[in-house]
Design an enzyme around this catalytic site. Structure first.
Site, PDB file in Angstrom:
ATOM      1  CE  LYS A  55      -3.824  -2.500   2.072  1.00 21.32           C
ATOM      2  NZ  LYS A  55      -4.624  -2.862   3.248  1.00 21.32           N
ATOM      3  CD  GLN A  99      -3.521  -4.570   6.315  1.00 19.36           C
ATOM      4  OE1 GLN A  99      -3.686  -3.493   5.753  1.00 19.36           O
ATOM      5  NE2 GLN A  99      -3.819  -5.716   5.751  1.00 19.36           N
ATOM      6  CG  ASP A 122      -9.596  -0.572   4.569  1.00 17.24           C
ATOM      7  OD1 ASP A 122      -9.152  -0.958   3.482  1.00 17.24           O
ATOM      8  OD2 ASP A 122      -9.004  -0.752   5.661  1.00 17.24           O
TER       9      ASP A 122
HETATM   10  N1  GUN Z   1      -6.598  -7.207   5.830  1.00 12.98           N
HETATM   11  C1  GUN Z   1      -6.773  -7.902   4.686  1.00 12.98           C
HETATM   12  N2  GUN Z   1      -7.313  -7.123   3.729  1.00 12.98           N
HETATM   13  C2  GUN Z   1      -7.499  -5.908   4.289  1.00 12.98           C
HETATM   14  C3  GUN Z   1      -8.022  -4.682   3.796  1.00 12.98           C
HETATM   15  O1  GUN Z   1      -8.462  -4.542   2.657  1.00 12.98           O
HETATM   16  N3  GUN Z   1      -8.019  -3.651   4.683  1.00 12.98           N
HETATM   17  C4  GUN Z   1      -7.564  -3.767   5.948  1.00 12.98           C
HETATM   18  N4  GUN Z   1      -7.626  -2.697   6.740  1.00 12.98           N
HETATM   19  N5  GUN Z   1      -7.078  -4.895   6.442  1.00 12.98           N
HETATM   20  C5  GUN Z   1      -7.045  -5.961   5.602  1.00 12.98           C
END
Ligand code: GUN
Length: 294
Positions: A55, A99, A122
């Site tokens: 990211k 996350q 998200d």
């Molecule tokens: N863990 C796995 N995929 C994601 C996601 O798209 N966002 C977040 N915040 N955590 C994750």
């Protein structure tokens, strides 16, 4: 029908990131601050470390500012909520993510709901989920948005089509079904959602013009379940042991690609289909957040 198109999520994602970078370039040239995405990472889970690293790299590609806030897995829920409150109020941060997964002593739902929905890039906050389901603008979560973007960019006609969604998870099955029934394009589908209690899944799939497979069951969709000319979107990403790979595993989709592909009009591969699109959606959302779109 042996003339099928493989939907290239990797190339589509690269094109979208380039478009975003160009827009951010114009913003900077006009003297505006670039979008700023923050990420909170708790603990040292290997998968989460990789996702967050990717990211941050995507932010660089798009010309965004990024900041990573790392905490030991001993952080208390109260401390984490205080950090979220700080980011909610920070005018220099347009959007942020926490996350997942979080350590067991922290309530993920409470954390998700503590994020200001206007910064919830998200798209997990109930306000964003609800706005999407009634067709209001808001942040869409990454995987459903990536699927809709692929359908749109490949010019796939969805109006009046029967879409069968396999799986009813909150992060894929339910939201993708909700987007496919919205008025508009992509949308205007008749949607059937199948899950573990559904009877006659094979028969239902055989009626589908579009199948979105999001079960996490490698190779579940077999050739005998697919109508000739169907569009197949494979969301499965199960790690299966593979001694020939350096990593020791490979990603397996929910579709028996080799036997299903020759029947289809369009199909997404795994890897390289829906997967690469998800980070793009996060970048799109962060740009929208910067523009104060909602
Ligand atoms: N863990 C796995 N995929 C994601 C996601 O798209 N966002 C977040 N915040 N955590 C994750």
């Amino acid at each position: 029908m042996a003339d099928y198109t493989i939907i290239d999520g990797k190339a589509t994602a690269a094109a979208i990131k380039k478009e975003i970078a160009e827009e951010v370039g114009r913003m900077k040239a006009e003297g505006q601050r670039p979008p700023h995405l923050s990420a909170i990472l708790v603990g040292h889970d290997g998968g989460s470390e990789t996702y967050v690293k990717n990211k941050v790299l995507a932010c660089e590609e798009c010309g965004f500012t990024s900041s990573l806030h790392r905490y030991d897995d001993t952080i208390t829920e109260e401390e984490l909520l205080a950090e979220i409150d700080r980011l909610n109020k920070d005018p220099e941060v347009d959007g942020f993510i926490v996350q997942l997964p979080l350590p067991r002593h922290i309530n993920e739902q409470k954390v998700t709901e503590a994020i200001d929905w206007r910064k919830d890039v998200d798209g997990f906050h109930p306000v964003n989920v609800g706005r999407m389901s009634i067709g209001l603008p808001g942040f869409r979560s990454a995987t459903p948005d990536g699927i809709i973007e692929l359908l749109s960019r490949y010019g796939i006609e969805t109006r009046g089509k029967h879409a069968v969604v396999l799986g009813r998870s909150n992060i894929v099955g339910k939201p993708v079904a909700s987007l496919l029934i919205q008025k508009g394009n992509p949308g205007d589908c008749t949607v059937t959602v199948c899950h573990s209690a559904t009877k006659n899944i094979k028969e239902i799939c055989r009626e589908a013009d579009i199948i979105v497979a999001a079960l996490g069951h490698p190779g579940f969709v077999t050739a005998d379940m697919v109508k000739p000319g169907a569009v197949i979107i494979d969301v499965g990403t199960t790690r299966v042991p593979d001694a020939s790979r350096k990593s020791g595993f490979r990603l397996s989709g929910d579709v028996d690609f080799e036997n299903v592909a020759p029947l289809c009009s369009f199909i997404t591969p795994v890897p390289g289909g829906v997967g690469p699109m998800t980070i793009c959606s996060l970048m799109k959302n962060t740009l929208l957040a910067r523009k104060g779109s909602f």
